[in-house]
Scaffold this active site. Structure first.
Site, PDB file in Angstrom:
ATOM      1  N   PHE A 123      32.995  42.344  46.993  1.00 36.16           N
ATOM      2  CA  PHE A 123      34.200  41.287  47.068  1.00 36.16           C
ATOM      3  C   PHE A 123      34.036  40.308  48.231  1.00 36.16           C
ATOM      4  CE2 PHE A 123      38.220  39.054  47.574  1.00 36.16           C
ATOM      5  CZ  PHE A 123      38.100  38.456  46.186  1.00 36.16           C
ATOM      6  N   ASP A 193      37.314  49.860  50.492  1.00 40.53           N
ATOM      7  CA  ASP A 193      38.405  48.921  50.138  1.00 40.53           C
ATOM      8  C   ASP A 193      38.630  49.255  48.555  1.00 40.53           C
ATOM      9  OD1 ASP A 193      39.693  46.720  48.931  1.00 40.53           O
ATOM     10  OD2 ASP A 193      38.263  45.130  49.526  1.00 40.53           O
ATOM     11  N   TYR A 216      48.894  43.721  44.843  1.00 37.29           N
ATOM     12  CA  TYR A 216      49.431  43.022  43.850  1.00 37.29           C
ATOM     13  C   TYR A 216      48.544  42.868  42.628  1.00 37.29           C
ATOM     14  CZ  TYR A 216      45.792  39.667  46.007  1.00 37.29           C
ATOM     15  OH  TYR A 216      44.768  39.308  46.601  1.00 37.29           O
ATOM     16  N   LYS A 217      47.649  43.936  42.612  1.00 37.96           N
ATOM     17  CA  LYS A 217      46.897  44.162  41.168  1.00 37.96           C
ATOM     18  C   LYS A 217      47.645  45.211  40.476  1.00 37.96           C
ATOM     19  CE  LYS A 217      42.729  42.332  43.803  1.00 37.96           C
ATOM     20  NZ  LYS A 217      42.475  41.103  42.941  1.00 37.96           N
ATOM     21  N   ARG A 361      36.270  38.452  32.146  1.00 39.17           N
ATOM     22  CA  ARG A 361      36.626  39.829  32.777  1.00 39.17           C
ATOM     23  C   ARG A 361      37.922  40.132  32.212  1.00 39.17           C
ATOM     24  NH1 ARG A 361      38.014  40.404  39.205  1.00 39.17           N
ATOM     25  NH2 ARG A 361      39.592  38.895  38.580  1.00 39.17           N
TER      26      ARG A 361
END
Lengths: 402, 402
Positions: A123, A193, A216-217, A361
């Site tokens: 990422f 991560d 927040y996911k 996705r």
């Protein structure tokens, strides 16, 4: 798989009742909870309480009535989701900021080790932050290699191996114990991560040294919710936080000129925490109390199969591993016109996202998606693919805003 | 000054109507808005909208409907309060994090200048963060000197002069143009911390290079609200952000491995902004639209006089400058038993705060305090001082929680 098959799975789904704990828009199938988790239904009331009662009515007194220790208290709630002890996790700042703190700290531990190793295509913020962090330590460098070259890249100059547990594009999941062991065998620290895996898969950090992650996911903490940082207890007194702000001071209200780091995790605090965002996250975590991650994993696998079959039947290339233990909780298809396809799905109420250059996705969030939801998403994918309209080259331009 | 005198001042107060724009607890005189600003009455509705409509209903789509550019949009609203151009300010992260970014950037501008100069007794996080920042630049050091020695401390090794415009304890205000000119005469950059002055006094950054500031004090943005960062346009393309996260990338959604800084202020972004806290701040700034800072300054001066007279009549030592141009918008009294005195005032409904070791600090916020409010606070101060109870040595212990 028919719609009735999906309904039958829903009928015996042990997680079915969780759907009612979320507020979701009508006429939408939300398959983007891997990017921004849905709103837990009770969060607006918790936020109103934080604003009206805590801020408006109690004012400054609230710092002594739960605000000051919110980073530690909320961190302790996340700890069981990642296999950490309650006093190994705090929340605050962003994932990027926490990455910076940990990378610099790891590089300063042993001056003989100067390299941070990470993966090409990680990422981006992990790599971008590492680029900045290595400029803060003399001689330090970032080495970015392809996944297949990672093991060979570890040597006696490696200070830190920085990996994202579940890949944001492909959902491929690293074998956590194996890679932590490889880093340790090379004498390096391991920094995970967990942004794309926390709340998506069962995690046991076990021997890992350091970790960060987004809330927040899959944790549904709200847009830009405070991130978490984990430091294994054995490192807590050896590592220093370069972002040494007053909230990480041993005695923040003694107002001393010189910095003295707090013991334990508190030294990883920097400035004043964003309490309103913290309040939303704190409430959102209520949903996770008592959730059985085995049930989550099983349902995620079932949801995956529905979409994987639908996609492959349509000739789409699935780039996500078929082995559930080797992936997170989203599915990605490669398609030349993935951008236009994503937009066409959104126009039909199926919200997924596009990742440059060719990835569609779709997030699989077992707490608020039913098997029938995912079956319908697959069916709309079929209808969309079978319709030529979205392939119109002007389509992407017309819909670029979403 | 009698209560009727205070009422007469209220009757012709051009800012009197602003009081109704805030929600304040009954039976409380809140003189701590310099620490945490009061709740603007419309903020809970704005927060509910951000949670329920933007997050809950629009979900990921909100990133394209106002979330992504919130740091720049809200920064542009703060710009007129500090004499900056709209494209010189963004919000996000904390004051401490912004300080770190700017100090490291300033030290990297000219390798011949290695020293950051700041003031002993500055707000601690400024010094603590500078301590951490200098470890990131070879040869850099922090030099902390008493206020009277600051001018002499500036020399051809000075990279940066870091000052807090209004002192958190005494409210003493630096002459901004004079000190910016001194820094520049020495060839150094000037970084102002405006945390205790923004919204308290009229600010014109003018030739200043860099600034940061809190939004949760006089701007009423909410507990731990995102801080602002200012970089003068002439420096925006020369300075780099060491906290190089994906949100400061020139093309965040191209997902490139290598970091390329965005042009303009966007490069000072790091991670994903905390949107709920941002939404509260954005709404809170509505109150400031069209506020005449001359009227704010005049009323602040009048409120100060009421308390200064009350305090000095009681034999308290006022450590805040009597010249309005030489101070911010709070008043501080030194007292051997300041802690117990502060607690006794709070018990009587006058909320101020204590600053170690001997300061009673009372904030004067012209938008929501009337002259009569402040007169009553002074009268309660008199009653308290004249009562022996609070001097009971056990008092502080009994009330230590507040």
């Amino acid at each position: 798989m028919t719609r009735d098959d999906a309904r039958a799975l829903d009928a015996r789904d042990p997680l079915a009742a969780y759907r009612d704990r979320f507020t979701l828009p009508a006429d939408t199938l939300y398959l983007d909870g891997n990017s921004l988790g849905a709103l837990p239904a009770h969060v607006p009331a918790a936020l109103a309480n934080a604003a009206t009662r805590q801020w408006g009515d109690r004012l400054i007194r609230s710092w002594n009535e739960g605000w000051f220790d919110a980073p530690e208290r909320i961190g302790a709630r996340i700890a069981p989701l990642i296999g950490a002890a309650p006093d190994e996790v705090i929340v605050g700042d962003s994932t990027s900021i926490h990455l910076f703190k940990l990378i610099v700290a790891a590089l300063r531990l042993d001056p003989a080790r100067r390299t941070v190793v990470s993966e090409a295509g990680n990422f981006p913020t992990d790599l971008h932050v590492a680029e900045g962090a290595v400029t803060c330590v003399p001689g330090a460098r970032l080495r970015v290699v392809a996944r297949e070259d990672l093991a060979d890249a570890l040597d006696d100059d490696t200070a830190l191996l920085l990996l994202t547990h579940v890949h944001y594009k492909t959902a491929a999941r690293f074998d956590m114990p194996a890679w932590t062991a490889r880093a340790h065998a090379a004498g390096a620290l391991m920094l995970w991560d967990l942004s794309h895996s926390v709340g998506a898969v069962a995690i046991d950090l076990a021997d890992a040294d350091l970790a960060v992650g987004s809330t927040y996911k899959y944790l549904n903490g709200g847009p830009g919710a405070p991130a978490f940082v984990f430091v294994a207890k054995r490192w807590q007194d050896c590592l220093d936080n370069t972002l040494s702000g007053w909230m990480g001071h041993a005695a923040p209200f003694a107002f001393e000129d010189g910095y003295r780091p707090a013991p334990g995790m508190a030294r990883w605090r920097t400035g004043t925490p964003g309490i309103l965002s913290m309040a939303a996250l704190d409430a959102a975590l209520d949903v996770w109390d008592g959730v059985d991650m085995t049930a989550v994993a099983a349902k995620s696998a079932a949801l995956f199969e529905i979409l994987a079959r639908a996609g492959t039947a349509l000739g789409l290339e699935c780039v996500t591993p078929r082995d559930p233990a080797a992936r997170g909780s989203h599915i990605s298809f490669r398609h030349r016109d993935a951008y236009a396809l994503t937009q066409a799905l959104i126009a039909r109420g199926v919200i997924g996202d596009f990742r440059d250059p060719d990835i569609l996705r779709l997030g699989l969030t077992p707490l608020y998606l039913s098997h029938e939801d995912v079956w319908r998403a697959g069916d709309i994918l079929r209808e969309t693919i079978e319709t030529a309209a979205w392939q119109d080259p002007a389509f992407a331009t017309r819909n670029a805003v979403t």
